[in-house]
Write a protein that holds these residues in place. Structure first.
Motif, PDB file in Angstrom:
ATOM      1  N   LYS A 169      40.137  45.659  35.158  1.00 49.76           N
ATOM      2  CA  LYS A 169      40.379  46.524  34.367  1.00 49.76           C
ATOM      3  C   LYS A 169      41.945  46.744  33.654  1.00 49.76           C
ATOM      4  O   LYS A 169      41.926  47.490  32.595  1.00 49.76           O
ATOM      5  CB  LYS A 169      40.003  48.066  34.957  1.00 49.76           C
ATOM      6  CG  LYS A 169      38.428  48.209  35.136  1.00 49.76           C
ATOM      7  CD  LYS A 169      38.215  49.574  35.757  1.00 49.76           C
ATOM      8  CE  LYS A 169      36.754  49.854  35.846  1.00 49.76           C
ATOM      9  NZ  LYS A 169      36.188  49.928  34.613  1.00 49.76           N
ATOM     10  N   VAL A 170      42.587  45.939  34.021  1.00 47.47           N
ATOM     11  CA  VAL A 170      43.983  45.881  33.752  1.00 47.47           C
ATOM     12  C   VAL A 170      44.529  44.521  33.164  1.00 47.47           C
ATOM     13  O   VAL A 170      44.097  43.580  33.849  1.00 47.47           O
ATOM     14  CB  VAL A 170      45.033  46.458  34.628  1.00 47.47           C
ATOM     15  CG1 VAL A 170      46.566  46.293  34.206  1.00 47.47           C
ATOM     16  CG2 VAL A 170      44.720  47.837  35.351  1.00 47.47           C
ATOM     17  N   PRO A 171      45.013  44.441  31.891  1.00 43.84           N
ATOM     18  CA  PRO A 171      45.297  43.033  31.310  1.00 43.84           C
ATOM     19  C   PRO A 171      45.984  42.360  32.317  1.00 43.84           C
ATOM     20  O   PRO A 171      47.164  42.659  32.989  1.00 43.84           O
ATOM     21  CB  PRO A 171      46.155  43.519  30.262  1.00 43.84           C
ATOM     22  CG  PRO A 171      45.593  44.800  29.644  1.00 43.84           C
ATOM     23  CD  PRO A 171      45.320  45.399  31.018  1.00 43.84           C
ATOM     24  N   GLY A 172      45.592  41.000  32.843  1.00 40.83           N
ATOM     25  CA  GLY A 172      46.613  40.079  33.621  1.00 40.83           C
ATOM     26  C   GLY A 172      45.873  40.203  35.017  1.00 40.83           C
ATOM     27  O   GLY A 172      46.270  39.251  36.063  1.00 40.83           O
ATOM     28  N   GLY A 173      45.116  41.425  35.233  1.00 43.13           N
ATOM     29  CA  GLY A 173      44.533  41.359  36.762  1.00 43.13           C
ATOM     30  C   GLY A 173      43.156  40.655  36.923  1.00 43.13           C
ATOM     31  O   GLY A 173      42.547  40.170  36.166  1.00 43.13           O
ATOM     32  N   GLY A 174      43.065  40.245  38.201  1.00 38.09           N
ATOM     33  CA  GLY A 174      41.765  39.381  38.506  1.00 38.09           C
ATOM     34  C   GLY A 174      41.940  38.892  40.021  1.00 38.09           C
ATOM     35  O   GLY A 174      42.631  39.497  40.817  1.00 38.09           O
ATOM     36  N   GLY A 175      41.260  38.072  40.367  1.00 38.09           N
ATOM     37  CA  GLY A 175      41.306  37.409  41.649  1.00 38.09           C
ATOM     38  C   GLY A 175      39.805  37.153  41.981  1.00 38.09           C
ATOM     39  O   GLY A 175      38.806  36.991  41.608  1.00 38.09           O
ATOM     40  N   HIS A 176      39.610  37.017  43.444  1.00 33.32           N
ATOM     41  CA  HIS A 176      38.417  37.023  44.177  1.00 33.32           C
ATOM     42  C   HIS A 176      37.795  38.352  44.233  1.00 33.32           C
ATOM     43  O   HIS A 176      38.261  39.387  44.099  1.00 33.32           O
ATOM     44  CB  HIS A 176      38.760  36.573  45.499  1.00 33.32           C
ATOM     45  CG  HIS A 176      39.474  35.128  45.778  1.00 33.32           C
ATOM     46  ND1 HIS A 176      39.099  34.139  45.298  1.00 33.32           N
ATOM     47  CD2 HIS A 176      40.881  34.826  46.046  1.00 33.32           C
ATOM     48  CE1 HIS A 176      40.002  33.110  45.690  1.00 33.32           C
ATOM     49  NE2 HIS A 176      41.026  33.783  45.834  1.00 33.32           N
ATOM     50  N   MET A 177      36.563  38.325  44.535  1.00 30.87           N
ATOM     51  CA  MET A 177      35.662  39.415  45.065  1.00 30.87           C
ATOM     52  C   MET A 177      35.983  40.238  45.927  1.00 30.87           C
ATOM     53  O   MET A 177      36.073  41.253  45.995  1.00 30.87           O
ATOM     54  CB  MET A 177      34.042  38.819  45.085  1.00 30.87           C
ATOM     55  CG  MET A 177      33.587  38.198  43.933  1.00 30.87           C
ATOM     56  SD  MET A 177      32.040  37.227  44.242  1.00 30.87           S
ATOM     57  CE  MET A 177      30.951  39.133  44.394  1.00 30.87           C
ATOM     58  N   ARG A 178      36.656  39.446  47.029  1.00 31.71           N
ATOM     59  CA  ARG A 178      37.052  40.160  48.386  1.00 31.71           C
ATOM     60  C   ARG A 178      38.583  40.451  48.412  1.00 31.71           C
ATOM     61  O   ARG A 178      39.189  40.989  49.194  1.00 31.71           O
ATOM     62  CB  ARG A 178      36.696  39.226  49.520  1.00 31.71           C
ATOM     63  CG  ARG A 178      35.068  39.357  49.708  1.00 31.71           C
ATOM     64  CD  ARG A 178      34.866  38.536  50.943  1.00 31.71           C
ATOM     65  NE  ARG A 178      33.398  38.619  51.185  1.00 31.71           N
ATOM     66  CZ  ARG A 178      32.552  39.499  51.743  1.00 31.71           C
ATOM     67  NH1 ARG A 178      33.237  40.378  52.202  1.00 31.71           N
ATOM     68  NH2 ARG A 178      31.261  39.430  51.837  1.00 31.71           N
ATOM     69  N   ALA A 179      39.296  39.635  47.338  1.00 34.19           N
ATOM     70  CA  ALA A 179      40.714  39.627  47.373  1.00 34.19           C
ATOM     71  C   ALA A 179      41.293  39.718  45.867  1.00 34.19           C
ATOM     72  O   ALA A 179      40.916  38.630  45.348  1.00 34.19           O
ATOM     73  CB  ALA A 179      41.343  38.569  48.225  1.00 34.19           C
ATOM     74  N   ALA A 180      41.920  40.758  45.480  1.00 34.33           N
ATOM     75  CA  ALA A 180      42.308  40.750  44.115  1.00 34.33           C
ATOM     76  C   ALA A 180      43.404  41.470  43.682  1.00 34.33           C
ATOM     77  O   ALA A 180      43.934  42.030  44.697  1.00 34.33           O
ATOM     78  CB  ALA A 180      41.188  41.294  43.172  1.00 34.33           C
ATOM     79  N   GLY A 181      44.312  41.338  42.689  1.00 32.99           N
ATOM     80  CA  GLY A 181      45.462  41.861  42.389  1.00 32.99           C
ATOM     81  C   GLY A 181      45.624  42.203  41.109  1.00 32.99           C
ATOM     82  O   GLY A 181      45.097  41.664  40.186  1.00 32.99           O
ATOM     83  N   LEU A 182      46.728  43.342  40.694  1.00 30.68           N
ATOM     84  CA  LEU A 182      46.983  43.532  39.389  1.00 30.68           C
ATOM     85  C   LEU A 182      48.249  43.964  39.417  1.00 30.68           C
ATOM     86  O   LEU A 182      48.985  44.227  40.539  1.00 30.68           O
ATOM     87  CB  LEU A 182      46.034  44.674  38.658  1.00 30.68           C
ATOM     88  CG  LEU A 182      46.075  45.976  39.558  1.00 30.68           C
ATOM     89  CD1 LEU A 182      45.838  47.238  38.510  1.00 30.68           C
ATOM     90  CD2 LEU A 182      44.806  46.154  40.363  1.00 30.68           C
ATOM     91  N   SER A 183      49.107  44.271  38.327  1.00 27.12           N
ATOM     92  CA  SER A 183      50.310  44.946  38.396  1.00 27.12           C
ATOM     93  C   SER A 183      50.513  46.307  37.400  1.00 27.12           C
ATOM     94  O   SER A 183      49.817  46.038  36.192  1.00 27.12           O
ATOM     95  CB  SER A 183      51.251  43.956  37.865  1.00 27.12           C
ATOM     96  OG  SER A 183      51.233  43.395  36.759  1.00 27.12           O
ATOM     97  N   LEU A 184      51.131  47.024  37.627  1.00 27.82           N
ATOM     98  CA  LEU A 184      51.386  48.350  36.759  1.00 27.82           C
ATOM     99  C   LEU A 184      52.899  48.874  36.606  1.00 27.82           C
ATOM    100  O   LEU A 184      53.479  48.327  37.410  1.00 27.82           O
ATOM    101  CB  LEU A 184      50.887  49.460  37.239  1.00 27.82           C
ATOM    102  CG  LEU A 184      49.144  49.483  37.231  1.00 27.82           C
ATOM    103  CD1 LEU A 184      48.487  50.554  38.275  1.00 27.82           C
ATOM    104  CD2 LEU A 184      48.497  49.676  35.859  1.00 27.82           C
ATOM    105  N   ASN A 185      53.253  49.171  35.455  1.00 29.41           N
ATOM    106  CA  ASN A 185      54.537  49.800  35.441  1.00 29.41           C
ATOM    107  C   ASN A 185      54.594  51.263  35.466  1.00 29.41           C
ATOM    108  O   ASN A 185      53.740  51.887  35.120  1.00 29.41           O
ATOM    109  CB  ASN A 185      55.193  49.252  33.789  1.00 29.41           C
ATOM    110  CG  ASN A 185      55.275  47.890  33.823  1.00 29.41           C
ATOM    111  OD1 ASN A 185      55.727  47.232  34.710  1.00 29.41           O
ATOM    112  ND2 ASN A 185      54.786  47.449  32.615  1.00 29.41           N
TER     113      ASN A 185
END
Length: 347
Positions: free
Chosen positions: A307-323
């Motif tokens: 839902k956040v640009p640049g975020g993603g990963g596995h179904m069980r392990a994912a990540g994103l970053s926010l300012n």
């Protein structure tokens, strides 16, 4: 043997056979699967006479590098963003363990549609198969294991040092063969064969790789002491600050290791569906690590991250970053979870 590997293997090896100088990437914030797959493949290809360069946009985390130093070729990694590489020096780019171009380069202008052919080998659910040739299998494998089976299918010898690299990648990405997503019965068969090929003292290797220094244990304790429950206990959330690492005698370069270990620890919860860890990065930036390993109430956390640009990963392990400020980021993470899984109700 997986039918996709059987189908794609001859195409990949024919392309490699007709190439002489190859480029391989590490993904952003490299982990052991990224390192194990890249360094292991480098050893395999060099044994058949290919010139291979590994490029990494990011440095290797301090604790991750301690394991990586066991791998041949670690000291030869070129730390340069792929967008700055002269691609005319290569005739093939093998993209490993990366589900999108924005996992390869920090440069938002970087595109994987380059002037040289690309092969994508990956296991992430979100991978749209963006290479010219794609070996993307989204369940039952990590990238290091995919390369093991690719070599087996192609009757390509796996050198002793490559066996160690692939095995290390598998151990870490499967959570010591506990995570259902990247682990299958074939994973155990591959691991056993790699132990024999590499003559690996696996008991000592796993202990030396997974045992923790006191500073790391203290930092995990700080993060664990802050855990809060949301959505009736379906979500656990905590955070880590750079000052926490300083208090434990660790620097900011250790954050990558600390958040991964703490995320894995939290994900062992029997009662929660999702765990979220917010960790401090430089310049008012925050990373968010999401996990869901509860087989009785599993949720696809990559849906939150994407839902956040640049975020993603596995179904069980994912990540994103926010300012932003911490409280704003925390509220945003909770709202993203609520929007993605409205059945959870209110926080």
């Amino acid at each position: 043997m997986n039918p996709t590997i059987q189908k794609i293997s001859p195409i990949i090896w024919e392309k490699i056979k007709n190439s002489s100088s190859l480029l391989i990437n590490l993904h952003l914030s490299p982990d052991q699967d990224s390192l194990g797959s890249s360094l292991g493949l480098k050893s395999v290809l060099e044994k058949i006479g290919k010139k291979v360069t590994i490029v990494s946009s990011d440095p290797i985390g301090k604790e991750t590098s301690e394991t990586a130093k066991l791998m041949k070729g670690f000291d030869q990694i070129v730390f340069k963003d792929p967008s700055e590489v002269d691609m005319t020096q290569y005739d093939l780019f093998i993209i490993l363990d990366s589900d999108a171009p924005n996992r390869i380069s920090r440069n938002p202008e970087f595109k994987a549609s380059l002037k040289i052919p690309t092969i994508v080998i990956d296991h992430h659910q979100s991978n749209p198969e963006f290479g010219d040739i794609n070996l993307v299998i989204k369940d039952g494998f990590c990238t290091s294991e995919l390369l093991y089976w690719l070599c087996k299918q192609g009757n390509v010898d796996i050198p002793k040092e490559a066996a160690l690299d692939f095995f290390i990648g598998m151990v870490f990405d499967t959570g010591q063969f506990r995570y259902p997503g990247p682990t299958s019965s074939d994973s155990y068969r591959a691991a056993a064969d790699l132990i024999d090929i590499g003559k690996i003292d696996f008991a000592s290797l796993i202990w030396n790789s997974l045992s923790k220094k006191n500073g790391l244990i203290k930092a995990i304790g700080i993060g664990a002491s802050r855990i809060e429950e949301y959505f009736g206990g379906k979500v656990l959330l905590t955070y880590l600050l750079e000052n926490d690492l300083n208090a434990c005698g660790m620097g900011p370069e250790s954050m990558n290791t600390v958040y991964r270990v703490l995320s894995d620890f939290m994900s062992d919860s029997k009662e929660s569906s999702i765990t979220a860890l917010i960790y401090q990065l430089p310049k008012d930036k925050w990373g968010i690590s999401l996990r869901s390993n509860n087989s009785n109430d599993y949720k696809d956390v990559s849906l939150i991250a994407k839902k956040v640009p640049g975020g993603g990963g596995h179904m069980r392990a994912a990540g994103l970053s926010l300012n932003g400020e911490f409280n704003e980021v925390k509220t945003k993470v909770i709202n993203l979870i609520r929007e993605t899984f409205p059945e959870f109700g209110q926080p």
